[in-house]
Design a protein around this motif. Structure first.
Motif, short mmCIF file in Angstrom:
data_model
loop_
_atom_site.label_atom_id
_atom_site.label_comp_id
_atom_site.label_asym_id
_atom_site.label_seq_id
_atom_site.Cartn_x
_atom_site.Cartn_y
_atom_site.Cartn_z
N VAL A 127 0.93 -1.41 0.02
CA VAL A 127 -0.07 0.01 -0.06
C VAL A 127 0.94 1.23 -0.02
O VAL A 127 0.63 2.25 -0.71
CB VAL A 127 -1.08 0.09 1.02
CG1 VAL A 127 -1.84 1.38 1.51
CG2 VAL A 127 -2.02 -1.10 0.90
N LYS A 128 1.83 1.05 0.76
CA LYS A 128 2.78 2.46 0.81
C LYS A 128 3.35 2.77 -0.48
O LYS A 128 3.61 3.74 -0.91
CB LYS A 128 3.90 1.94 1.97
CG LYS A 128 4.94 3.16 2.28
CD LYS A 128 5.93 2.77 3.07
CE LYS A 128 7.12 3.84 3.31
NZ LYS A 128 8.28 3.43 4.23
N ARG A 129 3.87 1.57 -1.17
CA ARG A 129 4.57 1.65 -2.50
C ARG A 129 3.44 2.16 -3.62
O ARG A 129 3.80 3.20 -4.49
CB ARG A 129 5.31 0.38 -2.94
CG ARG A 129 5.78 0.66 -4.29
CD ARG A 129 7.07 1.43 -4.36
NE ARG A 129 7.37 1.49 -5.66
CZ ARG A 129 7.57 2.73 -6.26
NH1 ARG A 129 7.66 3.80 -5.79
NH2 ARG A 129 8.23 2.83 -7.54
N ALA A 130 2.13 1.48 -3.50
CA ALA A 130 1.27 2.22 -4.09
C ALA A 130 0.86 3.74 -4.09
O ALA A 130 0.65 4.60 -5.11
CB ALA A 130 -0.03 1.33 -4.06
N ILE A 131 0.89 4.16 -2.88
CA ILE A 131 0.67 5.84 -2.79
C ILE A 131 1.75 6.46 -3.29
O ILE A 131 1.60 7.56 -3.80
CB ILE A 131 0.59 5.83 -1.05
CG1 ILE A 131 -0.76 5.23 -0.55
CG2 ILE A 131 0.53 7.15 -0.68
CD1 ILE A 131 -0.85 5.12 0.79
N GLU A 132 2.99 5.86 -2.98
CA GLU A 132 4.25 6.55 -3.61
C GLU A 132 4.29 6.56 -5.28
O GLU A 132 4.31 7.75 -5.84
CB GLU A 132 5.45 5.80 -3.42
CG GLU A 132 5.87 5.92 -1.72
CD GLU A 132 7.18 4.93 -1.50
OE1 GLU A 132 7.54 4.29 -2.42
OE2 GLU A 132 7.50 4.97 -0.56
N ILE A 133 3.59 5.77 -5.64
CA ILE A 133 3.67 5.69 -7.23
C ILE A 133 2.38 6.52 -7.50
O ILE A 133 2.61 7.63 -8.61
CB ILE A 133 3.35 4.21 -7.72
CG1 ILE A 133 4.33 3.29 -7.73
CG2 ILE A 133 2.58 4.12 -9.18
CD1 ILE A 133 3.97 1.95 -7.94
N ALA A 134 1.47 6.55 -7.00
CA ALA A 134 0.18 7.72 -7.33
C ALA A 134 0.81 9.05 -7.00
O ALA A 134 0.37 9.90 -7.68
CB ALA A 134 -0.80 7.48 -6.44
N GLU A 135 1.43 9.29 -5.75
CA GLU A 135 2.04 10.80 -5.70
C GLU A 135 2.92 11.11 -6.73
O GLU A 135 2.85 12.23 -7.27
CB GLU A 135 2.70 10.81 -4.19
CG GLU A 135 1.80 10.64 -3.11
CD GLU A 135 2.56 10.50 -1.82
OE1 GLU A 135 1.89 10.70 -0.71
OE2 GLU A 135 3.65 10.21 -1.66
N GLU A 136 3.58 10.28 -7.24
CA GLU A 136 4.42 10.46 -8.23
C GLU A 136 3.82 10.85 -9.52
O GLU A 136 4.03 11.83 -10.23
CB GLU A 136 5.56 9.35 -8.66
CG GLU A 136 6.56 9.10 -7.51
CD GLU A 136 7.45 7.69 -7.63
OE1 GLU A 136 7.13 6.90 -8.69
OE2 GLU A 136 8.19 7.47 -6.64
N ALA A 137 2.84 10.00 -9.79
CA ALA A 137 1.94 10.28 -11.00
C ALA A 137 1.43 11.71 -11.00
O ALA A 137 1.29 12.38 -11.83
CB ALA A 137 0.97 9.01 -11.28
N MET A 138 0.68 11.97 -9.80
CA MET A 138 0.06 13.33 -9.65
C MET A 138 1.03 14.41 -9.69
O MET A 138 0.68 15.43 -10.36
CB MET A 138 -0.71 13.30 -8.33
CG MET A 138 -1.81 12.32 -8.30
SD MET A 138 -2.80 12.53 -6.84
CE MET A 138 -1.88 12.65 -5.41
N ALA A 139 2.38 14.26 -9.32
CA ALA A 139 3.29 15.31 -9.27
C ALA A 139 3.83 15.38 -11.07
O ALA A 139 3.96 16.75 -11.36
CB ALA A 139 4.54 14.91 -8.76
N LYS A 140 3.72 14.39 -11.47
CA LYS A 140 3.80 14.47 -13.19
C LYS A 140 2.59 15.20 -13.69
O LYS A 140 2.90 16.03 -14.58
CB LYS A 140 4.10 13.18 -13.77
CG LYS A 140 5.60 12.59 -13.22
CD LYS A 140 5.64 11.21 -14.15
CE LYS A 140 6.99 10.60 -13.76
NZ LYS A 140 7.21 9.39 -14.43
N GLN A 141 1.61 15.11 -13.45
CA GLN A 141 0.42 15.90 -14.23
C GLN A 141 0.38 17.33 -13.70
O GLN A 141 -0.39 17.97 -14.41
CB GLN A 141 -0.84 14.94 -13.43
CG GLN A 141 -1.18 13.67 -14.10
CD GLN A 141 -2.49 13.01 -13.59
OE1 GLN A 141 -2.91 13.54 -12.60
NE2 GLN A 141 -2.95 12.06 -14.35
#
Length: 86
Positions: A70-84
């Motif tokens: 879950v922690k890694r999934a959140i990190e991936i989502a945060e990275e994706a949102m930062a790119k957007q």
């Protein structure tokens, strides 16, 4: 880039973690089918517990592994949102 539904899942999991254990959060997400099987497998392989999933199933992963997933999934989502937001 992650689809909006998976990004929503990651944010949702963070909220769930505040109120429940990591394993309970993964169980709830699995019942709802929010996280794709492909993403779960990718994360399990990345985090090194995919052999447990293959041999015993998702139900038998350790709570710490579910939490790290879950922690890694959140990190991936945060990275994706930062790119957007760039």
């Amino acid at each position: 880039m992650l689809p909006a539904a998976e990004a929503f899942f990651f944010c949702h999991c963070f909220i769930l973690l505040v109120y429940a254990t990591a394993k309970e959060a993964m169980t709830m997400a699995r019942r709802r089918g929010i996280m794709s099987d492909e993403l779960k497998v990718e994360l399990a392989k990345e985090l090194g517990f995919y052999d447990t999933v293959q041999q015993e199933g998702w139900k038998y992963i350790r709570a710490v592994d579910a939490g790290n997933m879950v922690k890694r999934a959140i990190e991936i989502a945060e990275e994706a949102m930062a790119k957007q937001n760039r």
